[in-house]
Design a protein around this motif. Sequence first.
Motif, PDB file in Angstrom:
ATOM      1  N   LEU A 197      14.789 -20.065  -1.747  1.00  0.00           N
ATOM      2  CA  LEU A 197      15.778 -20.709  -2.592  1.00  0.00           C
ATOM      3  C   LEU A 197      16.255 -21.589  -3.454  1.00  0.00           C
ATOM      4  CD1 LEU A 197      18.342 -18.688  -0.263  1.00  0.00           C
ATOM      5  CD2 LEU A 197      18.260 -18.025  -2.779  1.00  0.00           C
ATOM      6  N   GLY A 198      14.956 -22.775  -3.145  1.00  0.00           N
ATOM      7  CA  GLY A 198      15.678 -23.908  -3.819  1.00  0.00           C
ATOM      8  C   GLY A 198      14.855 -23.961  -4.831  1.00  0.00           C
ATOM      9  N   CYS A 199      13.493 -23.235  -4.866  1.00  0.00           N
ATOM     10  CA  CYS A 199      12.691 -23.252  -5.873  1.00  0.00           C
ATOM     11  C   CYS A 199      13.114 -22.354  -7.293  1.00  0.00           C
ATOM     12  CB  CYS A 199      11.305 -22.954  -5.485  1.00  0.00           C
ATOM     13  SG  CYS A 199      10.249 -23.735  -4.415  1.00  0.00           S
ATOM     14  N   LEU A 200      13.717 -21.246  -6.662  1.00  0.00           N
ATOM     15  CA  LEU A 200      14.188 -20.365  -8.098  1.00  0.00           C
ATOM     16  C   LEU A 200      15.265 -21.099  -8.264  1.00  0.00           C
ATOM     17  CD1 LEU A 200      13.992 -16.887  -5.883  1.00  0.00           C
ATOM     18  CD2 LEU A 200      13.390 -17.525  -7.833  1.00  0.00           C
TER      19      LEU A 200
ATOM     20  N   LEU B  54      15.841 -24.303  -8.883  1.00  0.00           N
ATOM     21  CA  LEU B  54      15.387 -25.332  -9.353  1.00  0.00           C
ATOM     22  C   LEU B  54      14.521 -25.085 -10.863  1.00  0.00           C
ATOM     23  CD1 LEU B  54      14.632 -28.218 -10.049  1.00  0.00           C
ATOM     24  CD2 LEU B  54      12.336 -27.801  -8.815  1.00  0.00           C
ATOM     25  N   ILE B  55      13.945 -23.725 -10.471  1.00  0.00           N
ATOM     26  CA  ILE B  55      13.638 -23.078 -11.804  1.00  0.00           C
ATOM     27  C   ILE B  55      14.534 -22.188 -12.829  1.00  0.00           C
ATOM     28  CG2 ILE B  55      12.285 -20.973 -12.690  1.00  0.00           C
ATOM     29  CD1 ILE B  55      10.235 -21.819 -10.406  1.00  0.00           C
ATOM     30  N   GLY B  56      15.662 -21.850 -11.980  1.00  0.00           N
ATOM     31  CA  GLY B  56      17.299 -21.439 -12.618  1.00  0.00           C
ATOM     32  C   GLY B  56      17.931 -22.683 -13.636  1.00  0.00           C
ATOM     33  N   LEU B  57      18.003 -23.358 -12.717  1.00  0.00           N
ATOM     34  CA  LEU B  57      18.061 -25.205 -13.092  1.00  0.00           C
ATOM     35  C   LEU B  57      17.664 -25.721 -14.937  1.00  0.00           C
ATOM     36  CD1 LEU B  57      20.712 -27.568 -12.794  1.00  0.00           C
ATOM     37  CD2 LEU B  57      19.485 -28.535 -11.765  1.00  0.00           C
TER      38      LEU B  57
ATOM     39  N   VAL C 179      18.518 -23.326 -17.386  1.00  0.00           N
ATOM     40  CA  VAL C 179      19.956 -23.338 -17.644  1.00  0.00           C
ATOM     41  C   VAL C 179      19.662 -24.476 -19.085  1.00  0.00           C
ATOM     42  CG1 VAL C 179      22.326 -23.792 -17.571  1.00  0.00           C
ATOM     43  CG2 VAL C 179      21.060 -22.190 -16.152  1.00  0.00           C
ATOM     44  N   VAL C 180      19.119 -26.161 -18.477  1.00  0.00           N
ATOM     45  CA  VAL C 180      19.174 -27.077 -19.411  1.00  0.00           C
ATOM     46  C   VAL C 180      17.943 -26.797 -20.727  1.00  0.00           C
ATOM     47  CG1 VAL C 180      17.991 -29.591 -19.563  1.00  0.00           C
ATOM     48  CG2 VAL C 180      19.164 -28.325 -17.241  1.00  0.00           C
ATOM     49  N   VAL C 181      16.584 -26.098 -20.123  1.00  0.00           N
ATOM     50  CA  VAL C 181      16.203 -25.516 -21.922  1.00  0.00           C
ATOM     51  C   VAL C 181      16.982 -25.175 -22.711  1.00  0.00           C
ATOM     52  CG1 VAL C 181      14.171 -24.546 -22.440  1.00  0.00           C
ATOM     53  CG2 VAL C 181      14.098 -26.200 -20.706  1.00  0.00           C
TER      54      VAL C 181
END
Lengths: 238, 187
Positions: free
Chosen positions: B19-22, B24-27, B30-32
Amino acid sequence: MNTATQLPSLKRIAIVLFLVLLTPLLTACEEGSDLFFDMAFEWAQGKELITCSSGDSEDCDLNWAALGGYWLGVGSDAGVQAMVDTGLVVRDINTADALADEGFATGDIQKLQEASKIRPNDWSYDQQISVLHLSQGDIQESSAAQLDAEAKAQNHLDATLKEEGLGSGDPQAHAACVSTYFNLYKHREEALIALIDQEPNAENLGLLIGQLDLVRTHMTVLEAGAASPCAGYGPGGG
Amino acid sequence: MSEETQPQPRRGCWHVIKLGCLGLIGLIAVVVVGVLVVNAFFSGPDAREVYSGTPDPVATARLNQELANHGLTGASALVIPIKGQNGQIAIFTLDESQGFQGSGQAGLDAFTRSLLTANSEGGHNISQVAVDYRGPDGENLFTVATDQATLEAYANGQITRQEMLANTDANLSNLLAAFDIYQEGGQ
């Protein structure tokens, strides 16, 4: 903290900053190389892209946060981004000029039109097209291309006055008009001279010489501030 | 039951990591996406638009003459009106493939002064200055740019070289592209 020496990739980036970016400028000149390196160093320090524990460049690390921030900062300022992207503009101009030179030398108008497509707001190619048509005796097409050039110059002038908030009666508006139209006429003069030199025995040489005299008269009138396309601009004309 | 007594895999911990990895990837996504959206909606006209006008033949010839007077082989100038501004940009192309080798501090200072003199005497209205630097293959390595006022203050001794450079910006995209080229070339 000395991450640059721990991670080869960071060291390579540092090399990019200090060697790729700046050192090649003056490779064959010892004094110049020092100057270039010094300026690179001062620039990176001024932008806080590197942090140094001493005055020695070997004791400096790349500041990734500052690098990212700088990159985003430049990207978010359209004016600055445009300024640092001028390499693209020079490349376009070189490509278009090469096509235009080839077209002008061989009488191939299509090459000049291709050049104009690369730089659609640049009226110098329209002036060359106009002059080339004239040399081929096609007065109608020559006039059409000349009108295209004049329309682009007027659009440029209108955009400048609008963005600068200048009314037509403003002295700066007159100066901007003179500058724009002088540029327009100068490119026509250069195209005519080039073609006359290129083909001194051309069938329509008389037409070209007549146009050269005419455009030089326009430039003289423009500089003298007499009746010209800019007569309607400035304190007396607005 | 014996199955109940066997140690269970540490699924809870694994789920947290996943969940943490997902997350992070999601974050990052979102930023990109956010940066791209902001750029798409708020970025101004690009260089090709801003400098789309016709080069100033008189100012261009004058600056190229100044470059020749200083013996700067492989250096050329181009002066282009700035769209929407009553000013022009002077772009200096320094091309190693055409023999550019630099000038040194004295040459830099002398050239800067002559540029400013040419601008004021000729009334060329140059307000921005950029350097398009090209490597041995003739391709752009980087571009740096500053405003005329900064250069003038430097030439007049009102600011130091460091202060002048602090007001200079560079194209880091090209810089990173150059990094790839040099990385492939070996260390």
